[in-house]
Design a protein around this motif. Structure first.
Motif, PDB file in Angstrom:
ATOM      1  N   HIS A 224     -18.845  46.420   2.949  1.00 16.01           N
ATOM      2  CA  HIS A 224     -17.446  46.438   3.382  1.00 16.01           C
ATOM      3  C   HIS A 224     -17.015  47.879   3.629  1.00 16.01           C
ATOM      4  N   LEU A 226     -16.798  50.954   5.501  1.00 15.78           N
ATOM      5  CA  LEU A 226     -16.987  51.450   6.860  1.00 15.78           C
ATOM      6  C   LEU A 226     -17.482  52.881   6.873  1.00 15.78           C
ATOM      7  N   ALA A 227     -17.020  53.669   5.914  1.00 18.24           N
ATOM      8  CA  ALA A 227     -17.420  55.068   5.894  1.00 18.24           C
ATOM      9  C   ALA A 227     -18.923  55.169   5.636  1.00 18.24           C
ATOM     10  N   SER A 230     -20.850  54.042   8.634  1.00 17.78           N
ATOM     11  CA  SER A 230     -20.808  54.986   9.762  1.00 17.78           C
ATOM     12  C   SER A 230     -21.784  56.130   9.545  1.00 17.78           C
ATOM     13  N   GLN A 231     -22.096  56.404   8.265  1.00 17.06           N
ATOM     14  CA  GLN A 231     -23.046  57.477   7.983  1.00 17.06           C
ATOM     15  C   GLN A 231     -24.494  57.024   8.124  1.00 17.06           C
ATOM     16  N   MET A 232     -24.725  55.733   8.009  1.00 13.78           N
ATOM     17  CA  MET A 232     -26.085  55.223   7.924  1.00 13.78           C
ATOM     18  C   MET A 232     -26.573  54.566   9.205  1.00 13.78           C
ATOM     19  N   ILE A 254     -17.009  53.048  15.740  1.00  7.87           N
ATOM     20  CA  ILE A 254     -16.153  53.801  14.823  1.00  7.87           C
ATOM     21  C   ILE A 254     -15.123  54.633  15.591  1.00  7.87           C
ATOM     22  N   GLU A 255     -15.564  55.255  16.688  1.00 10.03           N
ATOM     23  CA  GLU A 255     -14.646  56.162  17.377  1.00 10.03           C
ATOM     24  C   GLU A 255     -13.804  55.463  18.439  1.00 10.03           C
ATOM     25  N   LEU A 266     -10.264  50.277  10.480  1.00  8.31           N
ATOM     26  CA  LEU A 266     -10.424  51.729  10.476  1.00  8.31           C
ATOM     27  C   LEU A 266      -9.113  52.421  10.120  1.00  8.31           C
TER      28      LEU A 266
ATOM     29  N   ASP C 196      -9.821  43.901  -0.468  1.00  9.73           N
ATOM     30  CA  ASP C 196     -10.396  44.245   0.828  1.00  9.73           C
ATOM     31  C   ASP C 196      -9.639  45.418   1.445  1.00  9.73           C
ATOM     32  N   VAL C 197     -10.332  46.134   2.311  1.00  6.30           N
ATOM     33  CA  VAL C 197      -9.752  47.358   2.889  1.00  6.30           C
ATOM     34  C   VAL C 197      -8.388  47.108   3.525  1.00  6.30           C
ATOM     35  N   PRO C 269     -18.211  59.366   1.066  1.00  9.61           N
ATOM     36  CA  PRO C 269     -18.494  59.151   2.482  1.00  9.61           C
ATOM     37  C   PRO C 269     -17.234  59.310   3.314  1.00  9.61           C
ATOM     38  N   VAL C 270     -17.358  59.993   4.418  1.00  7.92           N
ATOM     39  CA  VAL C 270     -16.233  60.176   5.330  1.00  7.92           C
ATOM     40  C   VAL C 270     -16.605  59.532   6.659  1.00  7.92           C
ATOM     41  N   LEU C 271     -15.650  58.781   7.199  1.00  5.80           N
ATOM     42  CA  LEU C 271     -15.876  58.075   8.458  1.00  5.80           C
ATOM     43  C   LEU C 271     -16.422  58.993   9.542  1.00  5.80           C
ATOM     44  N   GLY C 272     -17.484  58.535  10.171  1.00  4.96           N
ATOM     45  CA  GLY C 272     -17.962  59.219  11.348  1.00  4.96           C
ATOM     46  C   GLY C 272     -18.638  60.558  11.108  1.00  4.96           C
ATOM     47  N   THR C 273     -18.936  60.872   9.855  1.00  2.89           N
ATOM     48  CA  THR C 273     -19.694  62.098   9.593  1.00  2.89           C
ATOM     49  C   THR C 273     -21.081  61.693   9.128  1.00  2.89           C
ATOM     50  N   PRO C 274     -22.089  62.535   9.368  1.00  2.00           N
ATOM     51  CA  PRO C 274     -23.431  62.164   8.910  1.00  2.00           C
ATOM     52  C   PRO C 274     -23.530  62.222   7.391  1.00  2.00           C
ATOM     53  N   LEU C 275     -24.543  61.554   6.844  1.00  2.00           N
ATOM     54  CA  LEU C 275     -24.788  61.622   5.402  1.00  2.00           C
ATOM     55  C   LEU C 275     -24.946  63.077   5.002  1.00  2.00           C
TER      56      LEU C 275
END
Lengths: 335, 294, 337
Positions: A224, A226-227, A230-232, A254-255, A266, C196-197, C269-275
């Protein structure tokens, strides 16, 4: 990078191809269409994120692939083609040879996945015994090697420990070791880090990604978060009420989400870079899946809903970039 | 009231009940006995304990379908010319009265002690649960023998003997549920609201630990009917003036081997039937009410 | 003005050794009965002003929940002092706590376990009010409906039971219950982490709207950094029962001083950033609260630990602008990071 990703999407033979999957539960209160007409592909070496909120059906997709649906649930229709073989048609005996050997699954709670009565060494070697023809002398070596790979210190001595002697994060590492030891082609991870702390979460996500890449396996990450996804993930599939509302490459979804549900999800996440007093929220709550409204299941909560949305169920429509949304009025990429 | 009935008819419990043959049979048997002990005495021909109604001439008559049977006495008569069917009707009342009363008594005592043990824990818990362990190691027959030898026979002594063992199962069940419930946040919310312990126990814990007791209580009535029958058969149960089904078996037992089988066999069959019916119903309820089996 | 809540050097220990028979051990030929003590909260101090939101963050086992439950006296504190509105409530018994219940209420984590399944919603939300009312309350029904309306539930919901509601709606009921006595301080223990979110956003918005309307304060416990950043005025970071850093929200997020805070922010974890690469991550796991490390609690995982960290426990010391940190690296008040 984007070119490579597009290549993998267009590849002729996906590792797994789920077509029009319907997994329904016949309960007293009515038919629960937990998964209702879901189709997606997983390419070799790809990480696919399966996201959605509770009741979205994302876990049931994983269970269906693994052949772990128990009555009153049943796969009503659809194909689950894995390496050319339809798993939905396999009987239990043949399915057992697929499970663990070719497809492995990791669950949210690492404790229930481990048998408390056996040492983790036993459990690792058991997998090798079942799914490989490794001689017994080599099995212990391989088990130690595997524990070292997943980052467990002093693997030689830890092999003889029981699951309760490990902390939560370490247990999930052991679970990953057990699921990867027979070198499956596909790993399904169902909320693998939800029960764990942030600092441990990052370690484990990194470990899973590393394991999957190293073994050239594919990963379906069900979550669940999303963050985290989005990294994986290379690609993302968003589920709502058992149906796919959006799928596409991770960065696109995501974008530039095209479905209003994805956009709502989002926006619900607090963003610190935007100083906002109130969060953008999706009004209402997820409808009772036994009494879904006609048309689009998201229409009652959707800011863009029109009459047609309440009558006609939208089809998944793909754009040129391979992003697809099931929406009559998708969000156009203006941002 | 009708709204409640409608809700019941639409419930999952009723839905499953209608599809469960053994549950239906069980409840029919239990209903049959309920009818028998309530209106039975007005249906049968005689009151077997009213000496004026007994005909000594009619003694040892076989059941109606055998040679020498009389349509007046369907299941035959005993040595005093008592109608066996009438004796069974009156005997069932005593057996079930004892079974139900002992169940209610056990339930009240056991639930109270279980709530206290589970809620307060600590030393009180240890004391109550150790007493429960000791009770379990005393068979009810031994307790009954002890009571009878000290105070003579009587229905109340049978009840004491049954309850002294019967409360333990409630205490254990309720203690377990109470421990589980008091971990939950609604109990903490009640504390934060400033509720005293007595109110927390009565308003919040008690209603949430009752469901599993329905199953225990149902099956226990059957068990108690059986234990009471054994006690009476051994002569440490109810007095002669209050013959339960067990005592009827004992009375007929002396002549059983002279071919006069019906005097003890029919009461025996009725014990079997009632316990069978109760257990069928109890099993159904256990499957339905136990969330872990769902 | 005096702070609404002032907590000084609060300590909470639990003896988990069980009965004497559970404790008996034979060691080196001698029979001993060692005690097992969980050091859940180890000398934590903080203040909350009127109308302020203090967010407490930390991972599981850091003692943040225990701290919250000790402040509201669900646990009797082992040491330290708790003052609400200038009144020391540390030693208050059940009866002296009664007036305090009206000033301090709690919202719980689990929307399923925090409501009695056998109570109607109208009875649930009115329970704290009725328990603390001075006399008979003639307008119970109207008050219940008014409370439900405040949290976005209608008249038709009042007679239902909790199982007829979704998780988000249940959490609204729990909020209404806390509101019923008109508290000055609400302790919220992970109020959105089970949701849920999309529902989280609804509940967070509701909680902030209510705060703006009634002007109470929150002690907001969470493990979710994005939530704590959204809702808090000030933030306290806890680790192994210690407060390792406190300060205004922006100071903590933009200039984290404690190595643990830095690691926590990097791991989220931050949305849209790589691990984040492995180099940023802290190693290992939280040590057991049964057996605290000597010196700094974080030194066993800290990439920057040095000799002094093992022998001397750092104290929470102010650096600048209400920002405090418990770390030997920042001992001289050097805030030039």
């Amino acid at each position: 990078m984007s070119e490579a990703a597009r290549m993998s999407v267009a590849q002729p033979a996906p590792l797994l191809s789920v077509r029009n999957l319907r997994t329904w539960f016949h309960t007293f209160g009515g038919v629960v269409k937990a998964v209702d007409g879901v189709s997606f592909d997983v390419a070799p070496g790809e990480i696919l994120g399966l996201v959605g909120e509770s009741g979205g059906g994302k876990s049931m997709v994983g269970f269906s692939i693994m052949g772990l649906i128990d009555p009153p649930g049943r796969i009503e229709a659809g194909e689950i083609v894995f390496e050319g073989e339809d798993l939905a048609r396999l009987d239990e005996a043949r399915m057992r040879r697929v499970r663990g050997k070719r497809v492995a699954m990791i669950f949210q709670d690492p404790m229930t996945a481990l048998n408390p009565l056996y040492t983790i060494g036993n459990q690792l070697e058991e997998m090798l015994k079942l799914h490989t023809d490794l001689p017994s002398a080599r099995r212990r070596e391989r088990a130690i090697e595997m524990l070292r790979e997943v980052g467990i210190p002093q693997p030689e001595s830890r092999l003889d420990n029981y699951p309760h002697q490990f902390s939560g994060g370490m247990r999930q590492r052991v679970v990953i070791a057990i699921s990867m030891i027979a070198r499956p082609r596909l790993l399904i991870a169902d909320e693998p880090t939800t029960a764990l702390d942030v600092t441990i979460q990052a370690q484990l996500l990194r470990l899973m990604k590393h394991q999957v890449t190293q073994n050239a396996a594919s990963l379906i990450l069900i979550t669940h978060d999303l963050a985290a996804v989005s990294q994986m993930a290379d690609r993302i599939v968003v589920l709502y009420c058992g149906r796919i509302v959006e799928k596409g490459r991770a960065a696109d979804v995501i974008e530039r989400p095209r479905h209003h549900y994805t956009r709502g999800l989002l926006d619900s996440i607090p963003h610190h870079d935007k100083a906002q007093a109130r969060l953008r929220q999706i009004p209402g709550s997820v409808p009772d899946i036994r009494k879904l409204p006609p048309g689009c299941a998201f229409a009652p909560r959707c800011p863009a809903a029109q009459d047609i949305c309440r009558r006609v169920e939208p089809e998944l429509v793909e754009t040129a970039t391979g992003q697809a949304a099931a929406c009559h009025f998708p969000i156009e990429a203006t941002r | 009231m009708t709204a409640l009935a409608q809700r019941f008819l639409a419930s999952e419990l009723f839905h499953n009940y209608r599809r469960n043959a053994s549950a239906i049979i069980g409840s029919l048997i239990v209903l049959f006995f309920a009818g028998m002990i309530t209106i039975g005495p007005w249906v049968v021909a005689q009151d077997p304990y009213d000496v004026a109604q007994l005909e000594l001439l009619d003694s040892f008559k076989p059941p109606v379908w055998l040679e020498g049977g009389s349509p007046q006495y369907w299941l035959g008569t005993d040595g005093q010319g008592r109608d066996v069917l009438a004796s069974i009707v009156y005997g069932s009342r005593i057996s079930l009265f004892i079974g139900l009363t002992a169940m209610i008594g056990s339930c009240l005592i056991g639930t109270t002690l279980g709530l206290l043990a589970g809620f307060y824990g600590g030393r009180l818990d240890s004391v109550i649960m150790r007493i429960a362990d000791i009770q379990l190691s005393f068979p009810s027959v031994l307790t009954a023998l002890f009571l009878m030898s000290a105070f003579g026979t009587g229905v109340e002594k049978v009840l004491i003997a049954l309850i002294s063992v019967g409360w333990v199962v409630y205490a254990r069940t309720v203690r377990g549920s109470t421990l589980r419930e008091t971990q939950k946040e609604y109990i903490q919310a009640a504390r934060v609201s400033g509720l005293p312990n007595a109110k927390i126990i009565l308003r919040h814990v008690l209603p949430n630990v009752l469901t599993p007791l329905i199953v225990v209580a149902t099956i226990q009535v059957g068990t108690f009917v059986l234990i009471e029958a054994s006690l009476s058969f051994l002569g440490v149960g109810v007095p002669i003036t209050k013959p339960s089904l067990g005592l009827l078996i004992k009375n007929g037992f002396d002549v059983l081997f002279s071919g006069l089988w019906w005097i003890s066999v029919f009461p025996g069959l009725f014990i079997m039937l009632i316990v069978f019916g109760i257990n069928l119903l109890g099993d159904f309820l256990r499957d339905e009410l136990n969330p872990r089996l769902k | 003005m005096a702070p609404l809540l002032a907590v000084r050097d609060l300590r909470q220990r639990f003896d988990v050794s069980g009965s004497i028979f559970d404790r008996l051990r034979i060691r080196n030929g001698r029979i001993t009965a060692p005690r097992r003590i969980v050091h859940a909260v180890n000398g934590v101090s903080f203040e909350i002003a009127r109308g302020e939101v203090l967010g407490l963050v930390g991972e599981s086992g850091c003692g943040k929940s225990t701290l919250a439950k000790t402040v509201i006296k669900l646990h009797e504190p082992t040491g330290g002092a708790i003052a609400l509105d200038g009144e020391d409530i540390t030693q208050h018994d059940f009866h002296r706590m009664r007036p305090i219940r009206k000033k301090m209420q709690m919202i719980f984590q689990d929307p399923y376990a925090s409501l009695n399944p056998r109570q109607r919603v109208r009875d649930i939300v009115m329970e704290p009010y009725l328990e603390n009312a001075a006399g008979p309350v003639p307008d119970v029904a109207e008050r219940a409906l008014a409370l439900l309306a405040k949290v976005g539930l209608g008249r038709e919901h009042a007679d239902r039971y909790p199982h007829q509601f979704s998780g988000g709606q249940r959490q609204r009921i729990g909020i209404a219950r806390a509101l019923s006595v008109g508290p000055d301080l609400i302790i919220a223990d992970e109020p959105v982490s089970a949701l849920d979110v999309s529902i989280q956003a609804q509940i967070l918005n509701l909680m902030m709207d209510l705060k703006d309307e009634f002007g109470f304060s929150y002690l907001f416990i969470t493990h979710d950094l994005s939530v704590v950043r959204h809702i808090s005025d000030r933030i306290g970071v806890m680790y192994l029962g210690f407060m390792v850093e406190t300060g205004p929200k922006d100071a903590i997020f933009e200039n984290p001083l404690h190595p643990y805070t830095q690691a926590l922010l990097a791991a989220a974890p931050v949305l849209g950033t790589p691990l984040p690469p492995a180099a940023d991550a802290i190693k290992g796991e939280v040590p057991s609260a049964l057996n605290l490390p000597t010196g700094c609690p974080f030194r066993t995982r800290c990439p920057l630990a040095f000799d002094r960290c093992a022998v001397e426990r750092p104290e929470l010391k102010p650096v600048a602008g209400g920002h405090s940190v418990a770390c030997h690296l920042h001992d001289g008040g050097i805030a030039a990071a």
